[in-house]
Every structure is written in C-alpha cells, then in structure tokens.
Enzyme design. Sequence first.
Site, PDB file in Angstrom:
ATOM      1  N   HIS A   1       0.728  -1.515  -0.093  1.00  0.00           N
ATOM      2  CA  HIS A   1       0.148  -0.368   0.082  1.00  0.00           C
ATOM      3  C   HIS A   1       1.090   1.249  -0.162  1.00  0.00           C
ATOM      4  O   HIS A   1       2.044   1.051   0.275  1.00  0.00           O
ATOM      5  CB  HIS A   1      -1.006  -0.297   1.627  1.00  0.00           C
ATOM      6  CG  HIS A   1      -1.473  -1.150   1.565  1.00  0.00           C
ATOM      7  ND1 HIS A   1      -3.255  -0.982   2.053  1.00  0.00           N
ATOM      8  CD2 HIS A   1      -2.110  -1.945   0.548  1.00  0.00           C
ATOM      9  CE1 HIS A   1      -3.776  -1.891   1.828  1.00  0.00           C
ATOM     10  NE2 HIS A   1      -3.564  -3.135   0.897  1.00  0.00           N
TER      11      HIS A   1
ATOM     12  N   GLU B   1       1.667   3.837   2.059  1.00  0.00           N
ATOM     13  CA  GLU B   1       2.217   4.319   3.091  1.00  0.00           C
ATOM     14  C   GLU B   1       2.795   3.303   3.305  1.00  0.00           C
ATOM     15  O   GLU B   1       4.215   3.337   3.582  1.00  0.00           O
ATOM     16  CB  GLU B   1       0.656   3.984   4.213  1.00  0.00           C
ATOM     17  CG  GLU B   1      -0.513   4.705   4.176  1.00  0.00           C
ATOM     18  CD  GLU B   1      -1.552   3.622   3.467  1.00  0.00           C
ATOM     19  OE1 GLU B   1      -1.086   2.883   2.584  1.00  0.00           O
ATOM     20  OE2 GLU B   1      -3.401   4.276   4.223  1.00  0.00           O
TER      21      GLU B   1
ATOM     22  N   CYS C   1      -5.948   2.456   5.933  1.00  0.00           N
ATOM     23  CA  CYS C   1      -6.858   0.807   6.298  1.00  0.00           C
ATOM     24  C   CYS C   1      -5.752   0.027   7.543  1.00  0.00           C
ATOM     25  O   CYS C   1      -4.568   0.617   8.551  1.00  0.00           O
ATOM     26  CB  CYS C   1      -6.568  -0.444   5.386  1.00  0.00           C
ATOM     27  SG  CYS C   1      -5.065  -0.828   5.268  1.00  0.00           S
TER      28      CYS C   1
ATOM     29  N   CYS D   1      -1.927  -0.101   7.239  1.00  0.00           N
ATOM     30  CA  CYS D   1      -1.231  -0.051   7.367  1.00  0.00           C
ATOM     31  C   CYS D   1      -1.488   1.377   8.561  1.00  0.00           C
ATOM     32  O   CYS D   1      -0.190   1.814   8.928  1.00  0.00           O
ATOM     33  CB  CYS D   1      -1.588   1.283   6.622  1.00  0.00           C
ATOM     34  SG  CYS D   1      -1.347   0.523   4.582  1.00  0.00           S
TER      35      CYS D   1
END
Length: 150
Positions: free
Chosen positions: A53, A55, A84, A87
């Site tokens: 992701h 992040e 999420c 993360c």
Amino acid sequence: MSDEAFMAQALDLARAAAEAGEAPIGCVIVDAEGQVIATGANAPISAHDPTAHAEIVALRQAAQALGNYRLKPDLTLYVTLEPCAMCAGAISHARIARVVYGANDPKSGGVENGARVWDHAQTHWKPKVTAGVEAEAAATLLKEFFKARR
C-alpha cells in the site's frame, strides 16, 4: 508548505498509481522542516505484494532513509485515502507524529471507520489525525478509477 500542497503531491502519486493500473492512492512523508523524506504509491499488483500500500511503501523508504524502523516523532504522513487497519498499525509502530488524509474509507478504513486501530488501548502509538484534506479530489479520483473498471 501547507497540508493542501503536500496532499497535492500525494494526489500526483495517486494518479501515477492509477496510470500503472493500481488503485489511485499516494503518500508523502514530510519532516518538521517541510522536507519530503519519502513517497509511496499503491503497488500491490505490480509488486506482487499485498502489503505494498502507498503508506507501507513510503514507510519503508523513510525507514531506509533515516536508518531506523522507528521514525522520528516529528514526521507527518499525507495519504489520499484513510489508512486501512494494516497501514494504521504500521504507522503506529513507526511512531509517525501526524497523519493527514483525504477521503474517508467507510468500507476498509482503519482510523475513523472500521477497525479504528488507534482507538484501542493496546495501540503502541497514536498519531494526531487531520482528515478531509483535499477529500473531494481524492474521492473523485478513486470513484473514476473504479467506475472505469466496472
């Protein structure tokens, strides 16, 4: 620079992710002096990595740049979509001081929706949160991306 200016950089990264066929999410990590120390764009498909992701990509880059998995507690992470749960957990472990995000994620968010990772007593570190910066631009980018794929 302002929150909006750093979010604009994150939105540029999100657009690049979309052009690569990834969900349009971008991330920028900035130090207290306003210097960008890391960036990330969503890449789970191209990296064959479910953890890639935006992040996580940026956190890994920042950790390498700073030479420590616990990042300086004066950093701000800008991301175009509410992190999420995965993360949010990584942000907590990294000791990021502040998180600024654009669009809410009612389905998979981990901050103000869904798991609310930082509200649990067991969380290691809770950053300050500013939500809704350039939210409309971020949400529109996501909606257009997924509409084109349906």
